[in-house]
Write an enzyme that holds these catalytic residues in place. Structure first.
Site, PDB file in Angstrom:
ATOM      1  N   GLY A  95       0.822  -1.213   0.000  1.00 52.87           N
ATOM      2  CA  GLY A  95       0.000   0.000   0.000  1.00 52.87           C
ATOM      3  C   GLY A  95       0.851   1.256   0.000  1.00 52.87           C
ATOM      4  N   PHE A  96       0.176   2.375   0.079  1.00 57.98           N
ATOM      5  CA  PHE A  96       0.847   3.684   0.096  1.00 57.98           C
ATOM      6  C   PHE A  96       1.794   3.776   1.302  1.00 57.98           C
ATOM      7  CE2 PHE A  96      -0.097   8.086   1.922  1.00 57.98           C
ATOM      8  CZ  PHE A  96       0.974   8.700   1.304  1.00 57.98           C
TER       9      PHE A  96
ATOM     10  N   ASP B 163      -4.955 -12.624   1.103  1.00 59.04           N
ATOM     11  CA  ASP B 163      -6.038 -11.821   1.680  1.00 59.04           C
ATOM     12  C   ASP B 163      -6.208 -12.178   3.155  1.00 59.04           C
ATOM     13  OD1 ASP B 163      -8.294 -10.486   2.370  1.00 59.04           O
ATOM     14  OD2 ASP B 163      -9.634 -11.567   0.991  1.00 59.04           O
TER      15      ASP B 163
ATOM     16  N   TYR C  95     -15.448   1.086   8.207  1.00 58.76           N
ATOM     17  CA  TYR C  95     -14.057   1.455   8.477  1.00 58.76           C
ATOM     18  C   TYR C  95     -13.912   2.008   9.900  1.00 58.76           C
ATOM     19  CZ  TYR C  95      -9.460   3.624   7.533  1.00 58.76           C
ATOM     20  OH  TYR C  95      -8.130   3.997   7.557  1.00 58.76           O
TER      21      TYR C  95
ATOM     22  N   THR D  40      -2.752  11.696   5.128  1.00 62.34           N
ATOM     23  CA  THR D  40      -1.351  11.663   4.722  1.00 62.34           C
ATOM     24  C   THR D  40      -1.302  11.619   3.195  1.00 62.34           C
ATOM     25  OG1 THR D  40      -0.880  10.436   6.734  1.00 62.34           O
ATOM     26  CG2 THR D  40       0.832  10.417   5.062  1.00 62.34           C
TER      27      THR D  40
ATOM     28  N   ARG E 280      -8.988  10.068  -3.313  1.00 60.97           N
ATOM     29  CA  ARG E 280      -8.533  10.891  -2.187  1.00 60.97           C
ATOM     30  C   ARG E 280      -8.120  12.276  -2.671  1.00 60.97           C
ATOM     31  NH1 ARG E 280      -5.927   6.816   2.083  1.00 60.97           N
ATOM     32  NH2 ARG E 280      -5.389   5.727   0.189  1.00 60.97           N
TER      33      ARG E 280
END
Ligand code: UDP
Length: 328
Positions: A23-24, A69, A161, A191, A202
């Site tokens: 991920g980021f 996963d 979430y 971020t 985003r």
């Protein structure tokens, strides 16, 4: 990315498990940890992450990626593994991402967190969980201190979430209090930087992409809602300092208190790109927080951490990354 990690965070090389490695944030953290001499096993389902985020580590003997996963449980070799540090960052993290993957979001933050806490207990590993400013919901306290309990809609369009992350914090505290697991909880505020997924909506990347392509900038609502933006380098340094410096188990905000309205951000990005795009209005998504800004007094006092990259500088670096990416 050149990260200045304080010497006090240096340890002997360790075996590290990092979920969400593609991920980021995960990919930047993976590079930093390998750079510190650790041996890192990454796990990622690649549903919102991307293998290309890990290109710099592709042939590095100190890094490997298991494509898996975690919503389906731990990979067998991870369950049987031995680690000294466990970082749990796996989760869809954008409003688009978690609404698209609602059940996975719940499972990876709830069930996978429990499975990893059990693993941490068995290995006597120190475990870091990535929580979020979303725990504060649409906050009635501003700026948000860690002591604020939040204002969250438990059945809203962010609930899969927000509530999963709140459960994750509760689970982590229970394993710490009852079973003595050595835990760290970070609450991450917005971020930005290279490798944010370009199409997950985003705000920073959406405006950069639109400006670069000469498309209209889509401001949702009247644009008076605020966010406080932290450059990825500052955020990752904060993570590592929280993990290594103090045995502190309650949540710690890591973010940049430099607050900006969404409209001002659109204007700033358009100017930095040198774009003539117009700014248009779109409907505000449900449960969109009106304001968000971390109080980082705790991180400053506990860790002597403070963000150093200002917004203009961080945005310039991010724009250059996407300019190249879009041209390629
Ligand atoms: N936003 C916007 N236009 C976009 C994408 C987002 O105006 O194209 C707004 C969104 O309504 C929210 C803020 O920007 O108020 C931040 O949204 P993002 O999805 O980046 O993350 P959030 O902080 O809401 O989780």
């Amino acid at each position: 990315m050149k990260l200045e990690i304080p010497a006090s965070c240096r340890t002997e090389p360790m075996k590290v498990l990092l979920t969400g490695a593609a991920g980021f944030l995960g990919s930047h953290l993976a590079e930093a940890l390998v750079g510190m001499g650790h041996d890192v096993t990454g796990v990622d389902s690649l549903i919102t992450g991307a293998r290309e985020n890990l290109r710099s580590l592709e042939n590095n003997p100190h890094f490997r990626l298991i494509e898996h996963d975690l919503a389906a449980g731990l990979p067998a070799e991870v369950a049987a593994g031995q680690y000294q540090r466990i970082w749990h960052l796996a989760s869809p993290a954008s409003p688009v991402g978690y609404v698209k993957h609602q059940v996975i979001t719940l499972k990876v933050n709830a069930m996978a967190t429990i499975a990893l806490l059990e693993l941490a207990q068995r290995c006597k590993a120190r475990m870091f969980i990535a929580s979020t400013s979303e725990c504060y919901g649409d906050p009635l306290e501003h700026p948000q201190r860690e002591t604020y309990w939040g204002h969250v809609n438990p059945v809203g369009m962010r609930s899969m979430y927000d509530e999963a992350k709140r459960f994750m914090e509760a689970a982590t505290m229970a394993y710490h209090r009852e079973r003595g697991v050595d835990t760290r909880i970070v609450r991450i505020f917005n971020t930005y930087g290279p490798r944010l997924a370009i199409d997950d909506g985003r705000v920073v990347v959406a405006f950069i992409k639109q400006s670069l392509k000469g498309e209209p900038l889509t401001v949702q609502g009247d644009g008076s809602q605020t966010r406080s933006l932290c450059y990825v380098e500052d955020e990752i340094r904060g993570f590592i300092m929280l993990m290594e410096l103090q045995p502190y188990h309650l949540p710690v905000n890591i973010g940049n208190p430099d607050e900006v309205t969404v409209l001002q951000l659109a204007e700033e990005i358009r100017e930095l790109v040198g774009s003539k795009s117009e700014i248009i209005r779109m409907p505000l998504p449900p449960d969109d927080p009106r304001q968000r800004c971390p109080d980082i007094t705790l991180a400053k006092n506990l860790l002597q951490w403070t963000p150093v990259v200002n917004r203009r500088e961080g945005l310039k670096r991010t724009i250059e990354y996407y300019r190249k990416k879009i041209q390629a």
